[in-house]
Design an enzyme around this catalytic site. Structure first.
Site, PDB file in Angstrom:
ATOM      1  N   GLY A   1       0.761  -1.178   0.152  1.00 26.66           N
ATOM      2  CA  GLY A   1      -0.099   0.102  -0.045  1.00 26.66           C
ATOM      3  C   GLY A   1       0.924   1.267   0.003  1.00 26.66           C
ATOM      4  O   GLY A   1       2.012   1.018   0.102  1.00 26.66           O
ATOM      5  N   LYS A   2       0.154   2.269  -0.228  1.00 26.42           N
ATOM      6  CA  LYS A   2       1.166   3.617   0.016  1.00 26.42           C
ATOM      7  C   LYS A   2      -0.109   4.626   0.061  1.00 26.42           C
ATOM      8  O   LYS A   2      -1.042   4.848  -0.362  1.00 26.42           O
ATOM      9  CB  LYS A   2       1.909   3.893  -1.410  1.00 26.42           C
ATOM     10  CG  LYS A   2       2.904   4.713  -1.233  1.00 26.42           C
ATOM     11  CD  LYS A   2       4.135   3.949  -0.707  1.00 26.42           C
ATOM     12  CE  LYS A   2       5.152   5.074  -0.183  1.00 26.42           C
ATOM     13  NZ  LYS A   2       6.332   4.232   0.090  1.00 26.42           N
TER      14      LYS A   2
END
Ligand code: NAD
Length: 425
Positions: free
Chosen positions: A113-114
């Site tokens: 994720g980011k």
């Protein structure tokens, strides 16, 4: 202020495009089916929120917050939050995918994720940043979670912001939930060993590669570009293992001493000099800082910024081994020349994965409600890094590909196999 759709990434030397080029090569080598390829190429979730914040002058300013979960096939998503003026969805999507491969290559049970908030933290007060972080957390309250998506610091954020995130998330749930985020201050459940973890992983990768290349660490020379967290720890630990660090650099320039630089002295100098090596007397300053990449050394560690080894300078690189401390220091176009020259490049998704590995340990300790000693953290992360190196090396032999493509093969294969077992709809 109107929302401006960011322009697509056009620069062919862009590190994020570089990633996709390598992903495609690995997918082809693996014979990945079109269906699974499409699953892995597209992010699982993209969330964009507007965050109205009361600024210190009493006016309300609206910020854009993004969170992308590229994959949760291997486990909860893991990835940092960046606060920067140029954050945009395409970038966050690519960085989220990068996290998927990085976690998979070191075999930790996380997806990728980011997140990001388009803002300039340098122009904001502490109070404004705190309100923004808390608003972002609340807006993502259904996205984040110790079993769903676990953020961490990235560009423009650090332990202070992670503490606010943990606090806001905990308040919303009526209990302390420290496993929702990593990179926290030690007193809030941060892990010992996290600060040096990435540099330490670089050291473990470098030594493992040197063993394969039959380079004796006690006779080897090394140059390290970037003397921040990753570069200075990698330099110190490599020096401890016998290498002679003949050059280091930071934003102020590159410093060269063929007799070897005393790294602890350089660190002490930097710490007492506003964080830079400017004026460091233990070595001579090179006329052009980029020359550090072209020195006649055995090991080169780019640990500063992306896209520094390109078709414009790769011809002049003399190192036998490149260990990528930074994310994306080598452009995809330079890969072919590195391979032609017979240089081994230990890629970023492997070499700098020590940081995410110890973040994983932080989460494990938080969930156990128990603190490990620094010795236990280091021993376990060294083992994970060495095992990961060995898997990638074996894949490079099996598929007859360079280490970089082998790392993507190991990662994609793992995620694809897990997906096939779990199944879709
Ligand atoms: P940092 O901010 O602590 O240090 C960066 C260093 O690079 C500083 O010494 C800075 O002066 C220097 N620098 C900046 N621009 C430069 C240039 N053009 N030429 C030479 N030196 C330059 O950052 P960090 O945490 O050490 O991260 C370095 C790289 O490693 C980044 O690419 C980052 O994404 C990557 N990385 C960091 C971690 C981590 O745990 N810190 C984990 C994985 C990857």
């Amino acid at each position: 202020m109107a929302y401006i759709e960011p322009a697509p990434i056009k620069d062919s030397e862009n590190p994020l495009e570089s990633m996709m080029e390598r992903f495609n090569l690995a997918a082809e080598k693996l014979g990945l089916s079109d269906e699974v390829y499409n699953v892995l190429k597209n992010p699982a979730k993209q969330v964009i929120v507007s965050l109205p914040i009361t600024m210190d002058n009493g006016k309300i300013q609206v910020f854009e917050g993004i969170r992308v979960i590229h994959s949760n096939i291997l486990g909860p998503a893991k990835g940092g939050i960046r606060f920067a003026p140029d954050v945009h969805l395409d970038e966050v999507k690519a960085l989220a995918a990068w996290m998927t491969w990085k976690c998979a290559v070191v075999d930790i049970p996380y997806g990728g994720g980011k997140g990001g908030v388009k803002c300039n933290p340098r122009e904001m007060s502490k109070g404004e940043i705190e309100r923004l972080m808390r608003a972002y957390t609340l807006a993502m309250i259904d996205v984040f979670g110790p079993d769903k998506d676990i953020p961490a610091p990235d560009m423009g954020t650090g332990p202070r912001e992670m503490a606010w995130l943990m606090d806001e998330y905990s308040k919303a749930h009526g209990m302390t939930v420290n496993a929702v985020v990593t990179g926290k201050p030690l007193v809030l459940g941060g892990s010992l060993g996290r600060t040096e973890a990435t540099g330490r992983g670089v050291m473990v990768s470098a030594l493992a590669a040197m063993q394969k290349l039959k380079i004796n660490p006690f006779q080897a020379t090394c140059a390290v570009q970037g003397f921040g967290n990753v570069g200075s720890w990698a330099s110190l630990l490599l020096e401890e293992r016998g290498l002679k660090i003949v050059a280091i650099s930071d934003i102020s320039g590159a410093y060269h001493n063929t007799n070897g630089i005393n790294i602890q002295e350089a660190i002490d100098y930097r710490d007492g000099n506003n964080g830079t090596l400017e004026g460091f007397k233990g070595a001579e300053k090179l006329a052009d800082a980029m020359e550090i990449l072209e020195l006649d050394v055995d090991v080169l560690v780019p640990a500063a910024v992306e896209d520094v080894i390109t078709i414009h300078n790769v011809d002049r690189i003399k190192a036998k081994l490149i260990v990528e401390g930074a994310n994306g220091p080598t452009s995809a176009k330079a890969d072919a020349i590195i391979n032609e020259k017979g240089i081994m490049a230990v890629p970023d998704i492997l070499a700098n994965a020590g940081g995410v590995t110890v973040s994983y340990f932080e989460w494990v300790q938080n969930r156990l409600g128990y603190k490990w000693t620094a010795e236990r953290v280091n021993r376990r992360s060294d083992r994970i890094m060495k095992d990961a190196f060995d898997h990638v090396y074996e894949a490079s032999i099996k598929y007859d590909v360079p280490m970089r493509i082998a790392a993507y093969i190991v990662a994609i294969d793992k995620v694809a196999k897990t997906y096939t077992y779990r199944g879709g709809f």
